[in-house]
Structures are given as structure tokens and as C-alpha cells.
Design a protein around this motif. Structure first.
Motif, PDB file in Angstrom:
ATOM      1  N   THR A 114      -1.132 -96.391  45.517  1.00 29.21           N
ATOM      2  CA  THR A 114      -2.038 -97.654  45.699  1.00 29.21           C
ATOM      3  C   THR A 114      -1.904 -98.162  47.318  1.00 29.21           C
ATOM      4  OG1 THR A 114       0.297 -99.099  45.719  1.00 29.21           O
ATOM      5  CG2 THR A 114      -0.816 -98.342  43.415  1.00 29.21           C
ATOM      6  N   GLN A 160       8.258 -96.869  43.418  1.00 28.61           N
ATOM      7  CA  GLN A 160       8.320 -97.402  44.679  1.00 28.61           C
ATOM      8  C   GLN A 160       8.982 -96.671  45.882  1.00 28.61           C
ATOM      9  OE1 GLN A 160      10.346-100.737  43.151  1.00 28.61           O
ATOM     10  NE2 GLN A 160       8.696-101.212  41.849  1.00 28.61           N
ATOM     11  N   GLU A 168      -0.925 -93.719  35.568  1.00 23.43           N
ATOM     12  CA  GLU A 168      -2.195 -94.457  34.541  1.00 23.43           C
ATOM     13  C   GLU A 168      -2.865 -93.129  33.707  1.00 23.43           C
ATOM     14  OE1 GLU A 168      -4.738 -96.485  37.131  1.00 23.43           O
ATOM     15  OE2 GLU A 168      -3.418 -98.297  37.238  1.00 23.43           O
ATOM     16  N   GLU A 196       5.868 -97.151  37.608  1.00 20.21           N
ATOM     17  CA  GLU A 196       5.296 -97.226  39.021  1.00 20.21           C
ATOM     18  C   GLU A 196       6.447 -97.020  39.903  1.00 20.21           C
ATOM     19  OE1 GLU A 196       2.516-100.302  40.728  1.00 20.21           O
ATOM     20  OE2 GLU A 196       4.235-101.191  41.239  1.00 20.21           O
ATOM     21  N   ARG A 211       1.743 -94.813  41.047  1.00 19.09           N
ATOM     22  CA  ARG A 211       1.520 -95.311  39.698  1.00 19.09           C
ATOM     23  C   ARG A 211       0.903 -94.486  38.626  1.00 19.09           C
ATOM     24  NH1 ARG A 211      -2.241-100.096  40.345  1.00 19.09           N
ATOM     25  NH2 ARG A 211      -0.362-101.194  40.853  1.00 19.09           N
ATOM     26  N   ARG A 254       2.831-105.854  33.255  1.00 17.09           N
ATOM     27  CA  ARG A 254       3.618-105.230  34.385  1.00 17.09           C
ATOM     28  C   ARG A 254       4.566-106.712  34.757  1.00 17.09           C
ATOM     29  NH1 ARG A 254       2.873-100.943  36.994  1.00 17.09           N
ATOM     30  NH2 ARG A 254       1.021 -99.695  36.364  1.00 17.09           N
TER      31      ARG A 254
END
Length: 478
Positions: A57, A163, A65, A161, A63, A6
Motif C-alpha cells: 500500500t 505493518q 487480498e 495486513e 496487505r 477492517r
């Protein structure tokens, strides 16, 4: 390990660009943007629904995954997670949009933004995709829009990810709207394969169950929400003379940007192919694109649609992959808004959310009249007794919902078939009488009511004139 990779990511601003082959429109001058001009809004990352691999998060980020691996050779080359925001109503109509996405995106990863607009009659247009810094034209102008994120992982299954997500929209007004097909929905003969994969997850997040019922098409443009019926196909198999209507819940086979049912002017990729011919079929039969699909693979069959086990085996009576006739029901504007559908066949229902219950012994399953939802419909002769077919649906909290009904139309049907709507407290909200000699094979809105939390119901009564029939086929709650 996660921290090390990351740390190589950069925060980037992703604008809006259509994928290959889609017309784009630059912002119109202020004089052409209409009274409302450019409208801007921000989506809330904490509000929406996504596949299980999308994790919110503590910092308010979204995010991706992936927790799954490739499911089959003809599936997507890279794992993609979808996150769908709630619809929103804008101050004025828009036909063009540009997203502004702030995200940490590593090599081989991507973030795309899908947008659709509600069209007259309540249906949704197809999704249109943005993945860069250009403005994108929607199929129609409208005030109600919905946004969906597509987060694409790299070859090692590591995702981006997000934002922040912002958008701006305006009405360009200079080009001809695509519109929707005016008369009948588009139909094509394509090769169908069986999806299977019980326990796997579809592109929209549905967990595949035994004897499941859904379809997969090789484009996200016609991908419905999880459990939704916005985009449906009617599939007919000539060898068994059986037909079934089902929703599109997965992407595939082979390609992911091949909306082959659309004209070349709006087709996302493979614009040189004839309308109605899937790229996988052209690659397999004619060595188109060097015999390869979108990802450089050689298709093992010419498939243009995947069918879940229940649709493939039970509803259509198919035993092997074969050619079928597919009608893409939303292409006439006959799609529906996303909602909970309760079918007349409980095998097609998630009975934790909705089911049908019959009173008396007069209700019979039939396929005699074409245009039924799912695999069949229920019919009963009229008599001076209610003995209803009851569609139950569960609401976890009180809510205002619209209710639609689907039936098959024929000259021997009742012109005043009673649909009785009641809330979970037992109070009757309405008794709506419909003419079932008309408006068959589509969703018909009964009305909008405030329902209580718990098990609400819509009952189809057989108390109509003797010598006529009433049909209980399916209802939709939205």
C-alpha cells in the motif's frame, strides 16, 4: 464493505512459536549467546517477492487480498499468500529466532513467519515456522538467513495486513543440531497424483503452464522460491523405468504441515507416524486421525506427492495415479541455493530467461547413466573441434553471479571437460575444466563472475581427448 470489516481488526504483536510438534527454545542467558549476543533486525516490506495477491500500500503496509478460490479438494483449506524477503548476512551465527510482527489480523486470519539458514556448501536448510510468542530453533547455526511471511486468509478470503516485521536471533548452543542427513538423501515409496490445473497458481506464485514440471509436497518446509531449485525431488516410476528430477513449487496434497520425510523428533505434525509415511496415506489406509486430514477432510487417496503434467505424463510415462519412489534431494545437504536453472531439454526451460543451443550434430540425448537433472542429459564424443552446447541466460541488469553445473559421472567421461563462461558483451570470463568422472548427480560450483546485462552464456565444448565423452546436463545461475 472493506472498511467496515477492517474497522473490527486490532493491531497485534505476533511473536514466534513453532507449529505443533516442533521443539522450541527459550532465549539463552547472555553467557550462552556467544560473542555477538542477540542480534536484531527489521525487514523492509517494500523489498521482496510475493504471490500476486500480496499488495503493498501507499502507507508502506503489506496487505493480503486473495484473488483466487480453492483449486482442488485436496488443496489448502484456507488461502495462503507468501512474501519472501532477500537473504541477509548477520554479524554472527544464530540457531534460534523470534519474530516480532505488527499486523492487523481478523478472526480466522493468521500471520506466520518462516526462517531458513544457509548451511555449509551453500545449500539452504528447510524452513522453520513461527506463529506466536515463543523462540524457535533452526536446523543449523549460520550467519546467512532468509525470512518468508505466510499470510493466511479467513474462510471468506479476507487476509491480514502487515505493518512491520522485526526479528531477533541468537545462538543457543545448548542442544544438538538437527544437521542434515550425512550420506544419501532420504527416499520413500509414496502414492503420486497428477496436479494439472493449467492457469492456476502454485503456493510459491508460479503460474501453471501446459506440460509443466514441478512437484507439490504437503509442507512448506520444503517449498522452493518461485522458479527456484532449493528443494528438489527425484521421482522414479518402476512400471516405465523412468526417473525425473524436479523442484518443489507447491504445497499439497491434502495436508500442509506434514513433512513426513523427517524423523518424528523434528516432524511438524503427526509425530506418532513412521518416518516416510504421509498422514493422508495413514488416514486413507489405517483410519489414522479418524480417517481425516489436517483440515477434517476424508482423503480420497493416500497421496504423498503431486506431480505437474509434464513430469507425470511426459517424463515418467504415468497414465494413472500410482506408487512412485521419491528421493528428497536436499535431505543430504545436496540442495542448492535458489537460482535460475537452464536444462539440457528446452521443454523444461522458461526460454525468456534461459535456453540451450547446440552446435554441430554430435550431441545426443541420453538417460544411460543415472543421476541426470530433469529428464535426460546431452552427451558428445570428444574431438578436435569445439561445437559447444551453449546455455544462454538473461540478466536484466549487470550482476555478480555464481554458476553451478550438473552432470552424470562415468569412467568414460573427460577428466578436463571445458566450461567456457562469457558475458553478454562477448568477453570470455573463464575456461573452467572439470573432471566428469567424479561428482556426478549434484551441483558443482564453477566460479563467480561479474556479468553484463543481456544474454550471457556458458558453453560446454567437446574439444577433449578422443575416446572420451563430455556431458551437458544443466547449469544454475545464482
Amino acid at each position: 464493505m472493506r472498511a467496515s470489516w477492517r474497522s473490527t481488526l486490532m493491531a497485534v504483536m505476533l511473536g514466534a512459536v513453532f507449529a505443533e510438534g516442533v521443539a522450541v527454545a527459550e532465549p539463552a542467558p547472555e553467557s550462552l549467546q556467544g560473542e555477538a549476543g542477540t542480534q536484531r533486525w527489521t525487514e523492509d516490506l517494500a523489498v521482496g517477492a510475493g504471490t500476486s495477491e500480496l499488495v503493498g500500500t501507499r502507507d508502506g503496509l503489506l496487505r493480503y487480498e486473495p484473488n483466487a478460490v480453492m483449486r482442488r479438494p485436496e488443496g489448502m483449506s484456507r488461502l495462503t499468500g507468501l512474501f519472501e524477503f532477500p537473504p541477509r548476512t548477520l554479524a554472527g551465527p544464530v540457531d534460534t529466532f523470534r519474530p516480532r510482527v505488527e499486523a492487523a489480523v481478523g478472526p480466522g486470519q493468521a500471520v506466520e513467519v518462516d526462517v531458513r539458514v544457509r548451511v555449509p556448501g551453500g545449500a539452504w536448510s528447510e524452513w522453520r515456522t513461527a506463529a506466536g510468542d515463543e523462540a524457535v530453533r533452526l536446523p543449523r547455526a549460520g550467519t546467512e538467513v532468509q525470512v518468508r511471511l505466510a499470510l493466511i486468509a479467513d474462510e471468506r478470503g479476507r487476509g491480514p495486513e502487515v505493518q512491520a516485521v522485526g526479528l531477533e536471533g541468537w545462538r543457543d548452543g545448548r542442544g544438538t543440531e538437527e544437521g542434515l542427513q550425512a550420506l544419501a538423501p532420504l527416499s520413500y515409496r509414496v502414492y503420486a497424483t497428477r496436479e494439472g490445473l493449467v492457469g492456476g497458481t502454485t503456493a510459491n506464485g508460479h503460474v501453471i503452464k501446459s506440460n509443466d514440471r514441478f512437484a507439490a509436497l504437503p509442507s512448506r518446509r520444503g517449498l522452493a522460491s518461485n522458479g527456484g531449485s532449493e528443494y528438489q525431488v527425484r521421482v522414479c516410476y518402476s512400471k516405465t523405468s523412468k526417473c525425473a528430477t524436479t523442484s518443489v513449487w507447491d504445497v499439497g496434497p491434502w495436508n500442509t504441515k506434514d513433512d513426513y520425510w523427517n524423523a518424528s523428533s523434528v516432524r511438524e505434525m503427526w509425530k506418532s507416524l513412521p518416518q516416510g509415511k504421509p498422514e493422508a496415506q495413514a488416514a486413507y489406509q489405517d483410519n489414522f486421525n479418524g480417517g481425516l486430514d489436517e483440515f477434517g477432510r476424508r482423503p480420497a487417496n493416500p497421496a504423498g506427492i503431486d506431480l505437474a503434467d509434464g513430469t507425470f505424463w511426459t517424463d515418467l510415462g504415468m497414465t494413472n495415479n500410482d506408487w512412485v519412489d521419491v528421493t528428497y534431494l536436499w535431505t543430504s545437504g545436496g540442495g542448492s541455493s535458489s537460482g535460475l536453472v537452464i536444462d539440457s531439454n528446452n521443454a523444461n526451460n522458461d526460454q525468456a530467461k534461459g535456453y540451450i543451443q547446440l552446435t554441430g550434430s554430435s550431441w545426443a540425448s541420453s538417460t544411460n547413466v543415472a543421476g541426470y537433472y530433469g529428464t535426460s542429459y546431452l552427451v558428445s564424443p570428444g574431438a578436435a573441434v569445439s561445437e559447444p552446447a551453449t546455455f544462454w541466460f538473461y540478466l536484466p541488469a549487470a550482476a555478480t553471479k555464481s554458476v553451478d553445473a550438473w552432470w552424470t559421472a562415468a569412467t568414460d567421461r573427460s577428466t578436463a571437460a571445458p566450461f567456457i563462461i562469457s558475458n553478454a558483451a562477448g568477453a570470455q570470463l573463464a575456461n573452467v575444466k572439470v573432471n566428469q568422472q567424479l561428482n556426478g548427480a549434484k551441483w558443482n560450483t564453477l566460479g563467480t563472475w561479474s556479468f553484463t546485462a543481456g544474454w550471457n552464456k556458458v558453453q560446454v565444448s567437446r574439444w577433449v581427448t578422443a575416446g572420451t565423452y563430455v556431458v551437458a546436463d544443466a547449469i544454475q545461475v545464482r
